[in-house]
Scaffold this motif. Structure first.
Motif, PDB file in Angstrom:
ATOM      1  N   GLY A   1       0.811  -1.223   0.000  1.00 18.62           N
ATOM      2  CA  GLY A   1       0.000   0.000   0.000  1.00 18.62           C
ATOM      3  C   GLY A   1       0.841   1.267   0.000  1.00 18.62           C
ATOM      4  O   GLY A   1       0.677   2.128  -0.879  1.00 18.62           O
ATOM      5  N   PRO A   2       1.757   1.408   0.952  1.00 20.08           N
ATOM      6  CA  PRO A   2       2.604   2.611   0.971  1.00 20.08           C
ATOM      7  C   PRO A   2       3.437   2.798  -0.299  1.00 20.08           C
ATOM      8  O   PRO A   2       3.797   3.917  -0.636  1.00 20.08           O
ATOM      9  CB  PRO A   2       3.506   2.384   2.188  1.00 20.08           C
ATOM     10  CG  PRO A   2       2.687   1.533   3.107  1.00 20.08           C
ATOM     11  CD  PRO A   2       1.921   0.614   2.173  1.00 20.08           C
ATOM     12  N   LEU A   3       3.710   1.709  -1.006  1.00 19.03           N
ATOM     13  CA  LEU A   3       4.479   1.827  -2.245  1.00 19.03           C
ATOM     14  C   LEU A   3       3.595   1.970  -3.477  1.00 19.03           C
ATOM     15  O   LEU A   3       4.076   1.945  -4.601  1.00 19.03           O
ATOM     16  CB  LEU A   3       5.434   0.635  -2.400  1.00 19.03           C
ATOM     17  CG  LEU A   3       6.548   0.567  -1.350  1.00 19.03           C
ATOM     18  CD1 LEU A   3       7.398  -0.686  -1.548  1.00 19.03           C
ATOM     19  CD2 LEU A   3       7.414   1.817  -1.370  1.00 19.03           C
ATOM     20  N   GLY A   4       2.268   2.121  -3.273  1.00 17.82           N
ATOM     21  CA  GLY A   4       1.406   2.470  -4.390  1.00 17.82           C
ATOM     22  C   GLY A   4       0.307   1.512  -4.775  1.00 17.82           C
ATOM     23  O   GLY A   4      -0.490   1.822  -5.660  1.00 17.82           O
ATOM     24  N   ALA A   5       0.229   0.344  -4.167  1.00 20.31           N
ATOM     25  CA  ALA A   5      -0.839  -0.599  -4.523  1.00 20.31           C
ATOM     26  C   ALA A   5      -2.174  -0.094  -3.990  1.00 20.31           C
ATOM     27  O   ALA A   5      -2.285   0.266  -2.824  1.00 20.31           O
ATOM     28  CB  ALA A   5      -0.541  -1.987  -3.957  1.00 20.31           C
ATOM     29  N   SER A   6      -3.187  -0.077  -4.849  1.00 23.60           N
ATOM     30  CA  SER A   6      -4.507   0.384  -4.422  1.00 23.60           C
ATOM     31  C   SER A   6      -5.321  -0.738  -3.783  1.00 23.60           C
ATOM     32  O   SER A   6      -6.228  -0.469  -3.007  1.00 23.60           O
ATOM     33  CB  SER A   6      -5.275   0.962  -5.617  1.00 23.60           C
ATOM     34  OG  SER A   6      -5.428  -0.016  -6.617  1.00 23.60           O
TER      35      SER A   6
ATOM     36  N   VAL B   1      -5.219  -9.437 -11.504  1.00 28.79           N
ATOM     37  CA  VAL B   1      -4.331  -8.558 -10.750  1.00 28.79           C
ATOM     38  C   VAL B   1      -3.102  -8.208 -11.588  1.00 28.79           C
ATOM     39  O   VAL B   1      -2.732  -8.930 -12.506  1.00 28.79           O
ATOM     40  CB  VAL B   1      -3.906  -9.194  -9.406  1.00 28.79           C
ATOM     41  CG1 VAL B   1      -5.111  -9.398  -8.500  1.00 28.79           C
ATOM     42  CG2 VAL B   1      -3.182 -10.510  -9.621  1.00 28.79           C
ATOM     43  N   ASP B   2      -2.483  -7.101 -11.242  1.00 22.01           N
ATOM     44  CA  ASP B   2      -1.315  -6.639 -11.991  1.00 22.01           C
ATOM     45  C   ASP B   2      -0.025  -7.310 -11.561  1.00 22.01           C
ATOM     46  O   ASP B   2       0.908  -7.439 -12.349  1.00 22.01           O
ATOM     47  CB  ASP B   2      -1.167  -5.118 -11.828  1.00 22.01           C
ATOM     48  CG  ASP B   2      -2.378  -4.384 -12.367  1.00 22.01           C
ATOM     49  OD1 ASP B   2      -2.764  -4.651 -13.519  1.00 22.01           O
ATOM     50  OD2 ASP B   2      -2.950  -3.563 -11.626  1.00 22.01           O
ATOM     51  N   LEU B   3       0.031  -7.706 -10.295  1.00 21.64           N
ATOM     52  CA  LEU B   3       1.273  -8.252  -9.755  1.00 21.64           C
ATOM     53  C   LEU B   3       0.945  -9.346  -8.752  1.00 21.64           C
ATOM     54  O   LEU B   3       0.047  -9.186  -7.923  1.00 21.64           O
ATOM     55  CB  LEU B   3       2.059  -7.132  -9.056  1.00 21.64           C
ATOM     56  CG  LEU B   3       3.438  -7.474  -8.519  1.00 21.64           C
ATOM     57  CD1 LEU B   3       4.412  -7.685  -9.682  1.00 21.64           C
ATOM     58  CD2 LEU B   3       3.939  -6.343  -7.617  1.00 21.64           C
ATOM     59  N   ILE B   4       1.686 -10.461  -8.839  1.00 23.20           N
ATOM     60  CA  ILE B   4       1.541 -11.549  -7.876  1.00 23.20           C
ATOM     61  C   ILE B   4       2.905 -11.844  -7.284  1.00 23.20           C
ATOM     62  O   ILE B   4       3.882 -12.022  -8.008  1.00 23.20           O
ATOM     63  CB  ILE B   4       0.982 -12.834  -8.530  1.00 23.20           C
ATOM     64  CG1 ILE B   4      -0.423 -12.578  -9.077  1.00 23.20           C
ATOM     65  CG2 ILE B   4       0.987 -13.999  -7.551  1.00 23.20           C
ATOM     66  CD1 ILE B   4      -1.026 -13.747  -9.839  1.00 23.20           C
ATOM     67  N   LEU B   5       2.963 -11.904  -5.946  1.00 24.63           N
ATOM     68  CA  LEU B   5       4.162 -12.342  -5.252  1.00 24.63           C
ATOM     69  C   LEU B   5       3.919 -13.779  -4.816  1.00 24.63           C
ATOM     70  O   LEU B   5       2.956 -14.046  -4.085  1.00 24.63           O
ATOM     71  CB  LEU B   5       4.443 -11.466  -4.025  1.00 24.63           C
ATOM     72  CG  LEU B   5       5.698 -11.924  -3.301  1.00 24.63           C
ATOM     73  CD1 LEU B   5       6.882 -11.099  -3.757  1.00 24.63           C
ATOM     74  CD2 LEU B   5       5.517 -11.896  -1.820  1.00 24.63           C
ATOM     75  N   ASP B   6       4.775 -14.704  -5.253  1.00 20.71           N
ATOM     76  CA  ASP B   6       4.555 -16.124  -4.980  1.00 20.71           C
ATOM     77  C   ASP B   6       5.777 -16.783  -4.354  1.00 20.71           C
ATOM     78  O   ASP B   6       6.696 -17.183  -5.055  1.00 20.71           O
ATOM     79  CB  ASP B   6       4.175 -16.849  -6.269  1.00 20.71           C
ATOM     80  CG  ASP B   6       3.807 -18.310  -6.019  1.00 20.71           C
ATOM     81  OD1 ASP B   6       3.758 -18.736  -4.849  1.00 20.71           O
ATOM     82  OD2 ASP B   6       3.563 -19.019  -7.004  1.00 20.71           O
ATOM     83  N   PRO B   7       5.768 -16.924  -3.019  1.00 20.65           N
ATOM     84  CA  PRO B   7       6.813 -17.709  -2.372  1.00 20.65           C
ATOM     85  C   PRO B   7       6.422 -19.181  -2.213  1.00 20.65           C
ATOM     86  O   PRO B   7       7.156 -19.955  -1.630  1.00 20.65           O
ATOM     87  CB  PRO B   7       6.942 -17.039  -0.993  1.00 20.65           C
ATOM     88  CG  PRO B   7       5.581 -16.522  -0.708  1.00 20.65           C
ATOM     89  CD  PRO B   7       4.969 -16.172  -2.052  1.00 20.65           C
ATOM     90  N   VAL B   8       5.247 -19.570  -2.722  1.00 24.41           N
ATOM     91  CA  VAL B   8       4.701 -20.908  -2.504  1.00 24.41           C
ATOM     92  C   VAL B   8       4.962 -21.843  -3.679  1.00 24.41           C
ATOM     93  O   VAL B   8       5.428 -22.964  -3.504  1.00 24.41           O
ATOM     94  CB  VAL B   8       3.175 -20.841  -2.194  1.00 24.41           C
ATOM     95  CG1 VAL B   8       2.598 -22.241  -2.026  1.00 24.41           C
ATOM     96  CG2 VAL B   8       2.922 -19.992  -0.963  1.00 24.41           C
ATOM     97  N   GLY B   9       4.660 -21.411  -4.902  1.00 22.62           N
ATOM     98  CA  GLY B   9       4.823 -22.279  -6.068  1.00 22.62           C
ATOM     99  C   GLY B   9       3.842 -23.426  -6.038  1.00 22.62           C
ATOM    100  O   GLY B   9       2.679 -23.251  -5.687  1.00 22.62           O
ATOM    101  N   GLY B  10       4.311 -24.599  -6.405  1.00 25.84           N
ATOM    102  CA  GLY B  10       3.470 -25.792  -6.351  1.00 25.84           C
ATOM    103  C   GLY B  10       2.261 -25.706  -7.251  1.00 25.84           C
ATOM    104  O   GLY B  10       2.297 -25.103  -8.333  1.00 25.84           O
ATOM    105  N   ASP B  11       1.157 -26.288  -6.782  1.00 28.13           N
ATOM    106  CA  ASP B  11      -0.031 -26.406  -7.620  1.00 28.13           C
ATOM    107  C   ASP B  11      -0.802 -25.099  -7.791  1.00 28.13           C
ATOM    108  O   ASP B  11      -1.743 -25.035  -8.574  1.00 28.13           O
ATOM    109  CB  ASP B  11      -0.955 -27.506  -7.090  1.00 28.13           C
ATOM    110  CG  ASP B  11      -1.425 -27.265  -5.661  1.00 28.13           C
ATOM    111  OD1 ASP B  11      -1.058 -26.236  -5.063  1.00 28.13           O
ATOM    112  OD2 ASP B  11      -2.161 -28.125  -5.148  1.00 28.13           O
TER     113      ASP B  11
END
Length: 183
Positions: free
Chosen positions: A19-24, A66-76
């Protein structure tokens, strides 16, 4: 922004900063309602359960994705993550806590002009002198202004290291897990 593993250390840090970096809008993907509370406290505007997250994300975004996804999970979850991106979106691969390292069928990238980006922070910082200091300077300003609050880690005594590892392995930990070395 969509964040997988949103109640973990990487996830809660991402939620605090998005949020502070610009995500609405910041959508947290979690496995339980208790973890949804952790994610909301860290800054998620919406939470969805991991099972069926793709449909929930489509509903929340009116089918746009969504515009951006952060994925530390991977897998299925990976293929459904690709399908959850808006045209021109990016999926940031941070890790594989889900166990399986997914593969990318590159035709999926062509369909909506989407990107999959590997995020190896340590290697990147080593090849970009000065960036670590710049990042810390930015974070320090956000913390000092109160825009971002410091995370409160789950602290285990060194003699309880096995419990800390079990919390990580069984996915019961919330936020960052830290071992206290001294009294």
């Amino acid at each position: 922004v969509l964040v997988h593993g949103a109640a973990g250390g990487i996830g809660t840090s991402t939620l605090r900063l998005a949020g502070p970096l610009g995500a609405s809008r910041v959508i947290a993907v979690v496995s339980t309602e208790a973890k949804a509370e952790v994610a909301r406290a860290a800054g998620a505007t919406d939470t969805v359960l991991a099972d069926g997250f793709r449909g929930a994300v489509a509903e929340l975004t009116g089918g746009k994705g969504v515009d951006l996804i952060l994925d530390p999970v991977g897998g299925d979850r990976f293929t459904d993550s690709l399908r959850s991106l808006a045209p021109g979106g990016k999926l940031l691969v941070v890790g594989f806590t889900g166990g399986e390292i997914p593969t990318v069928k590159v035709n999926r990238l062509l369909l909506n002009n989407i990107d999959v980006v590997g995020v190896g922070w340590g290697a990147w910082v080593m090849s970009h002198p000065g960036e670590l200091q710049r990042q810390w300077d930015t974070l320090e300003q956000l913390l000092a202004s109160g825009t971002v609050s410091a995370p409160q880690p789950e602290v285990f005594a060194l003699e309880d290291a096995a419990d800390a590892l079990a919390a990580l392995e069984h996915r019961t930990a919330a936020g960052k897990v830290v071992l206290r070395l001294r009294g």
